[in-house]
Design an enzyme around this catalytic site. Structure first.
Site, PDB file in Angstrom:
ATOM      1  N   ARG A   1      74.819  51.643  43.271  1.00 41.76           N
ATOM      2  CA  ARG A   1      74.279  52.555  44.282  1.00 41.76           C
ATOM      3  C   ARG A   1      73.679  53.770  43.598  1.00 41.76           C
ATOM      4  O   ARG A   1      74.282  54.366  42.714  1.00 41.76           O
ATOM      5  CB  ARG A   1      75.444  53.001  45.184  1.00 41.76           C
ATOM      6  CG  ARG A   1      75.058  53.900  46.318  1.00 41.76           C
ATOM      7  CD  ARG A   1      76.160  53.914  47.366  1.00 41.76           C
ATOM      8  NE  ARG A   1      77.468  54.165  46.769  1.00 41.76           N
ATOM      9  CZ  ARG A   1      78.285  55.157  47.138  1.00 41.76           C
ATOM     10  NH1 ARG A   1      77.914  55.989  48.070  1.00 41.76           N
ATOM     11  NH2 ARG A   1      79.469  55.294  46.577  1.00 41.76           N
TER      12      ARG A   1
ATOM     13  N   ASN B   1      79.708  46.547  44.422  1.00 44.97           N
ATOM     14  CA  ASN B   1      79.614  46.887  45.848  1.00 44.97           C
ATOM     15  C   ASN B   1      78.557  46.077  46.592  1.00 44.97           C
ATOM     16  O   ASN B   1      77.575  45.671  45.993  1.00 44.97           O
ATOM     17  CB  ASN B   1      79.293  48.379  45.984  1.00 44.97           C
ATOM     18  CG  ASN B   1      80.546  49.204  45.824  1.00 44.97           C
ATOM     19  OD1 ASN B   1      81.585  48.841  46.360  1.00 44.97           O
ATOM     20  ND2 ASN B   1      80.444  50.299  45.086  1.00 44.97           N
TER      21      ASN B   1
ATOM     22  N   ASP C   1      90.001  54.464  44.873  1.00 42.06           N
ATOM     23  CA  ASP C   1      90.237  55.373  45.999  1.00 42.06           C
ATOM     24  C   ASP C   1      91.713  55.782  46.048  1.00 42.06           C
ATOM     25  O   ASP C   1      92.052  56.935  46.298  1.00 42.06           O
ATOM     26  CB  ASP C   1      89.815  54.689  47.301  1.00 42.06           C
ATOM     27  CG  ASP C   1      88.416  54.119  47.187  1.00 42.06           C
ATOM     28  OD1 ASP C   1      87.491  54.904  46.977  1.00 42.06           O
ATOM     29  OD2 ASP C   1      88.261  52.881  47.252  1.00 42.06           O
TER      30      ASP C   1
ATOM     31  N   ASN D   1      73.056  42.370  46.749  1.00 44.45           N
ATOM     32  CA  ASN D   1      74.257  42.046  45.984  1.00 44.45           C
ATOM     33  C   ASN D   1      75.022  40.828  46.486  1.00 44.45           C
ATOM     34  O   ASN D   1      75.633  40.106  45.701  1.00 44.45           O
ATOM     35  CB  ASN D   1      75.161  43.268  45.911  1.00 44.45           C
ATOM     36  CG  ASN D   1      74.625  44.268  44.897  1.00 44.45           C
ATOM     37  OD1 ASN D   1      73.829  43.901  44.031  1.00 44.45           O
ATOM     38  ND2 ASN D   1      75.032  45.507  44.995  1.00 44.45           N
TER      39      ASN D   1
ATOM     40  N   HIS E   1      86.031  49.591  51.148  1.00 45.84           N
ATOM     41  CA  HIS E   1      85.720  50.530  50.071  1.00 45.84           C
ATOM     42  C   HIS E   1      84.339  51.111  50.362  1.00 45.84           C
ATOM     43  O   HIS E   1      83.323  50.677  49.820  1.00 45.84           O
ATOM     44  CB  HIS E   1      85.724  49.833  48.705  1.00 45.84           C
ATOM     45  CG  HIS E   1      85.145  50.706  47.640  1.00 45.84           C
ATOM     46  ND1 HIS E   1      85.777  51.833  47.178  1.00 45.84           N
ATOM     47  CD2 HIS E   1      83.969  50.645  46.967  1.00 45.84           C
ATOM     48  CE1 HIS E   1      85.016  52.418  46.281  1.00 45.84           C
ATOM     49  NE2 HIS E   1      83.907  51.721  46.133  1.00 45.84           N
TER      50      HIS E   1
ATOM     51  N   GLY F   1      78.502  41.803  34.550  1.00 50.06           N
ATOM     52  CA  GLY F   1      77.905  43.136  34.413  1.00 50.06           C
ATOM     53  C   GLY F   1      78.375  43.753  33.109  1.00 50.06           C
ATOM     54  O   GLY F   1      78.568  44.962  32.988  1.00 50.06           O
ATOM     55  N   ALA F   2      78.563  42.877  32.115  1.00 51.11           N
ATOM     56  CA  ALA F   2      79.248  43.273  30.879  1.00 51.11           C
ATOM     57  C   ALA F   2      78.437  44.253  30.030  1.00 51.11           C
ATOM     58  O   ALA F   2      78.976  44.895  29.136  1.00 51.11           O
ATOM     59  CB  ALA F   2      79.604  42.031  30.067  1.00 51.11           C
TER      60      ALA F   2
ATOM     61  N   GLN G   1      77.767  50.097  32.762  1.00 48.09           N
ATOM     62  CA  GLN G   1      78.583  51.302  32.554  1.00 48.09           C
ATOM     63  C   GLN G   1      80.090  51.056  32.693  1.00 48.09           C
ATOM     64  O   GLN G   1      80.877  51.490  31.861  1.00 48.09           O
ATOM     65  CB  GLN G   1      78.196  52.349  33.608  1.00 48.09           C
ATOM     66  CG  GLN G   1      76.823  52.923  33.458  1.00 48.09           C
ATOM     67  CD  GLN G   1      76.760  53.909  32.323  1.00 48.09           C
ATOM     68  OE1 GLN G   1      77.712  54.640  32.060  1.00 48.09           O
ATOM     69  NE2 GLN G   1      75.652  53.923  31.640  1.00 48.09           N
TER      70      GLN G   1
ATOM     71  N   ARG H   1      92.309  58.215  43.327  1.00 52.30           N
ATOM     72  CA  ARG H   1      91.741  59.512  43.719  1.00 52.30           C
ATOM     73  C   ARG H   1      92.679  60.219  44.694  1.00 52.30           C
ATOM     74  O   ARG H   1      92.904  61.433  44.588  1.00 52.30           O
ATOM     75  CB  ARG H   1      90.378  59.295  44.390  1.00 52.30           C
ATOM     76  CG  ARG H   1      89.274  58.924  43.413  1.00 52.30           C
ATOM     77  CD  ARG H   1      88.044  58.397  44.151  1.00 52.30           C
ATOM     78  NE  ARG H   1      86.914  58.208  43.242  1.00 52.30           N
ATOM     79  CZ  ARG H   1      85.835  57.487  43.541  1.00 52.30           C
ATOM     80  NH1 ARG H   1      85.740  56.862  44.706  1.00 52.30           N
ATOM     81  NH2 ARG H   1      84.855  57.385  42.670  1.00 52.30           N
TER      82      ARG H   1
END
Ligand code: NAI
Length: 332
Positions: A92, A131, A159, A105, A187, A11-12, A15, A162
């Site tokens: 998502r 995910n 998480d 996925n 997650h 996924g280079a 984002q 956070r």
């Protein structure tokens, strides 16, 4: 300086990778004296964008980067890699539940598991970010049977980060003074943020957060829901999923696998469950772990507060359901 290691980021062109690659390339993850060969995987339509990312890595003039290999071919991407950040997946969107993403996925992670099995070093450490991260990690490991299951972990570090920040904010202390916040389970919105074992340094050594907050009901309610729903809150505000903070967490996670956890500290990550704390066996469940010599160990003997016990059961149940669905998709 040692010889370069090969690190893949999937996924280079996306984002998260945009922030993550800089952290890796400047030495924050594998060390300031560890040269790197970066393998960048994305899908064919993204090769143009990926070319731009490669230009930017070059333009950062980072001395640790010895080569950058952009590709859409998993055989090239996973060849001889020692560390893998599996970020690439469909993100998502606002209003979308994680389950909607599962079937799309999980297939990606089957293919990448097979490619890791064939081409990566057997010692490769695989961090799954895309995910549904826990179940994707499980599927990836299932299709890479020649690599130890312990080498596959899923990211709940965002998480955890956070949770630490919420507590630091409540106590008005710098976040570096809070440690050992636990994330149990999946997650997802069923994750269980738990501050029962967390401590805070208020100037004269670490004290339990529960004491520092005087058994505040906040810890049993709003703290948990704020952390659980933070991803959705960021999407609602940014119209895109958390990328900068997810990248930071991915760097933190792999850093700790590589370098270990300091004495007295533990971190949370999704690892293959051995049934500790009543979790279901053989799902990727987030536990508190300590790490030494690139191997994790689940921290045993911690007290789980009574309000959290039914939540742990629910997140375990969700992981079993995801596992059943994912296996059905893969075997189809
Ligand atoms: P993004 O959409 O910006 O980037 C994803 C990239 O993956 C795209 O460039 C896409 O072309 C690529 N991709 C899709 N299929 C691929 C495949 N088969 N092989 C290689 N690359 C492929 O998304 P973003 O924001 O970077 O997020 C990536 C993933 O991380 C999402 O699944 C998101 O839900 C997840 N995430 C996980 C978090 C966690 O705490 N575990 C936190 C935040 C996001």
């Amino acid at each position: 300086m040692g010889s370069p290691i090969r690190v893949v980021v999937t996924g280079a062109a996306g984002q998260i990778a945009y922030s993550l690659l800089y952290q890796i390339a400047k030495g924050d993850v594998f060390g300031a004296d560890q040269p790197l060969i970066l393998h960048l995987l994305d899908i064919p339509p993204m090769m143009g964008v990926l070319g731009g990312v490669v230009m930017e890595i070059m333009d950062c003039a980072l001395p640790l980067v010895r080569e950058v290999i952009p590709t859409a071919d998993p055989a090239v991407a996973f060849k001889d890699v020692e560390a893998a950040f599996l970020v690439g997946a469909m993100p998502r969107k606002e209003g979308m539940e994680r389950k909607d993403l599962l079937s799309a996925n999980v297939k990606i992670f089957k293919v990448q598991g097979e490619a890791l099995d064939k081409y990566a070093k057997k010692t490769v450490k695989v961090l799954v970010v895309g995910n549904p991260a826990n179940t994707n990690a499980l599927i990836c490991s299932k299709y890479a049977p020649s690599i130890p299951r312990e080498n596959f972990t899923a990211m709940t570090r965002l998480d955890q980060n956070r949770g630490c920040s919420q507590i630091a904010d409540r106590l008005k202390v710098p976040v570096g003074q809070v440690k050992n916040v636990i994330i149990w389970g999946n997650h997802s919105a069923t994750q269980v943020p738990d501050a029962n074992s967390a401590t805070v340094d208020l100037g004269s050594g670490h004290v339990p957060v529960v004491e520092a907050l005087k058994n505040d009901e906040w810890l049993k309610g709003e703290f948990i829901t704020t952390v659980q729903k933070r991803g959705a809150a960021v999407i609602a505000a940014r119209k895109m999923s958390s990328a900068m903070s997810a990248a930071k967490a991915a760097g933190d996670h792999m850093h700790d696998i590589w370098h270990g956890t300091p004495p007295g500290s533990f971190v949370s990550m999704g690892v293959i469950s051995d049934g500790s704390y009543g979790a279901p066996n053989d799902v990727i469940f987030s536990f508190p772990v300590t790490i030494a010599n690139k191997e994790w160990k689940i921290v045993q003997g911690l007290d789980i507060p009574s309000h959290a016990k039914p939540l742990l059961e629910a997140t375990g149940k969700e992981l079993l359901e995801e596992k059943t669905e994912a296996l059905a998709v893969c075997e189809h």
